[in-house]
Design a protein around this motif. Sequence first.
Motif, PDB file in Angstrom:
ATOM      1  N   SER A  34       0.886  -1.135   0.034  1.00  9.86           N
ATOM      2  CA  SER A  34       0.052  -0.097   0.046  1.00  9.86           C
ATOM      3  C   SER A  34       0.832   1.187   0.051  1.00  9.86           C
ATOM      4  O   SER A  34       1.998   1.268  -0.111  1.00  9.86           O
ATOM      5  N   GLY A  35       0.277   2.391  -0.086  1.00  9.43           N
ATOM      6  CA  GLY A  35       1.038   3.521  -0.001  1.00  9.43           C
ATOM      7  C   GLY A  35       0.040   4.735   0.601  1.00  9.43           C
ATOM      8  O   GLY A  35      -1.151   4.479   0.585  1.00  9.43           O
ATOM      9  N   PHE A  36       0.654   5.967   0.870  1.00  9.82           N
ATOM     10  CA  PHE A  36      -0.260   6.871   1.686  1.00  9.82           C
ATOM     11  C   PHE A  36      -0.173   8.126   1.041  1.00  9.82           C
ATOM     12  O   PHE A  36       1.096   8.511   0.285  1.00  9.82           O
ATOM     13  N   ALA A  37      -1.000   8.861   1.284  1.00  8.16           N
ATOM     14  CA  ALA A  37      -1.034  10.416   0.699  1.00  8.16           C
ATOM     15  C   ALA A  37       0.131  11.062   1.450  1.00  8.16           C
ATOM     16  O   ALA A  37       0.419  10.955   2.412  1.00  8.16           O
ATOM     17  N   GLY A  51      -1.282  -8.455  -3.436  1.00 13.40           N
ATOM     18  CA  GLY A  51      -2.207  -7.485  -3.687  1.00 13.40           C
ATOM     19  C   GLY A  51      -1.619  -6.056  -3.124  1.00 13.40           C
ATOM     20  O   GLY A  51      -0.588  -5.854  -2.640  1.00 13.40           O
ATOM     21  N   TYR A  52      -2.244  -5.022  -3.841  1.00 13.86           N
ATOM     22  CA  TYR A  52      -1.809  -3.617  -3.603  1.00 13.86           C
ATOM     23  C   TYR A  52      -2.828  -2.870  -3.690  1.00 13.86           C
ATOM     24  O   TYR A  52      -3.935  -2.992  -4.571  1.00 13.86           O
ATOM     25  N   VAL A  53      -2.984  -1.780  -2.840  1.00 14.86           N
ATOM     26  CA  VAL A  53      -4.059  -0.561  -2.974  1.00 14.86           C
ATOM     27  C   VAL A  53      -3.312   0.440  -2.431  1.00 14.86           C
ATOM     28  O   VAL A  53      -2.613   0.616  -1.460  1.00 14.86           O
TER      29      VAL A  53
HETATM   30  C1  LIP Z   1       4.747   8.430  -5.257  1.00 17.86           C
HETATM   31  C2  LIP Z   1       3.816   7.107  -5.540  1.00 17.86           C
HETATM   32  C3  LIP Z   1       3.881   6.285  -4.363  1.00 17.86           C
HETATM   33  C4  LIP Z   1       3.030   7.083  -3.185  1.00 17.86           C
HETATM   34  C5  LIP Z   1       4.069   8.421  -3.278  1.00 17.86           C
HETATM   35  C6  LIP Z   1       4.145   9.183  -4.480  1.00 17.86           C
HETATM   36  P1  LIP Z   1       5.984   9.913  -6.830  1.00 17.86           P
HETATM   37  O1  LIP Z   1       4.883   8.851  -6.484  1.00 17.86           O
HETATM   38  O2  LIP Z   1       4.600   6.077  -6.504  1.00 17.86           O
HETATM   39  O3  LIP Z   1       3.168   5.133  -4.494  1.00 17.86           O
HETATM   40  O4  LIP Z   1       2.829   6.635  -2.024  1.00 17.86           O
HETATM   41  O5  LIP Z   1       3.225   9.200  -2.120  1.00 17.86           O
HETATM   42  O6  LIP Z   1       2.986   9.673  -4.806  1.00 17.86           O
HETATM   43  O7  LIP Z   1       5.546  11.501  -6.252  1.00 17.86           O
HETATM   44  O8  LIP Z   1       7.293   9.639  -6.184  1.00 17.86           O
HETATM   45  O9  LIP Z   1       6.233  10.094  -8.598  1.00 17.86           O
END
Ligand code: LIP
Length: 269
Positions: free
Chosen positions: A159-162, A205-207
């Motif tokens: 996963s990832g975060f804003a 999985g990924y979200v």
């Molecule tokens: C990133 C994404 C990542 C997300 C980061 C960022 P960037 O893109 O690839 O999944 O969690 O916050 O948005 O900004 O490195 O191109």
Amino acid sequence: MAVADTEALRDIAVLVARETAELVLDARADAITHVVTKSGETDIVTEADKAAERLIRDRLAELGPGQPVLGEEGGGPTDLRGLTWVVDPIDGTVNYLYGLPWYAVSVAAQMDGVSVAGAVVEPVSGRVWTATRGGGAWLDGTPLRVSSTTRLELALVGSGFAYERDRRRRQAAVIGEVAGRVRDLRRGGAASLDLCSVAAGWLDGYVEHGLHRWDWAAGALIAEEAGAVVRLPGDAIRDGLGADATFAAAPGIAEDLRATLVDAGIGSV
Ligand code: LIP
């Protein structure tokens, strides 16, 4: 679109992404000495991001004259009818800044907003991830297939975060809830490579919410062509995942993961 056309677009994507990956790697020492912030202190851009996108745009103008380009640093068309190149010069910019090797150059060709060819190139490892719509997904010439996992409690989920702190807190709370129902979590920091990891079975999985088109344009096609169930911003809302969710999962756990995420409140992050 004819296979030959998508393969020609893929070849351009690989060529341009590879050249850009070399620039990104070579430029890092100087690039990280002058960092500019965007939406906030943690949302950064380096001189390498800008130089890389300039190179991508210059090369695409040579190889595909007149074809529009939508990119993270230079923007681009909102009308995605016809062919559009969608590019992220450095996906995983924070990793790049810190010296973590998990970042990539992502170049995708879209027709009417749908990815038809793409390449994700890792500057540090040199790995080249590719796909064409209907033509499969590949890592350095080896075909990719998602994992055969069928039990959510044994699934490794990314996963990832804003960047925005309040939203990040809400997203982390939901993913933290899910952590107790899967094998474990991973937060790689580069969406394109998270999606490629699902394609390779390195993740089940990924979200993630709040990605831009350039973050997922190539990686989502690679995951889909490797057999993943993929939901993109705009169509994920029907599955309760939320309007700006990007989701990819092995078929054996996709529905269980989706339902578990919805049950944990993912639809409102
Ligand atoms: C990133 C994404 C990542 C997300 C980061 C960022 P960037 O893109 O690839 O999944 O969690 O916050 O948005 O900004 O490195 O191109």
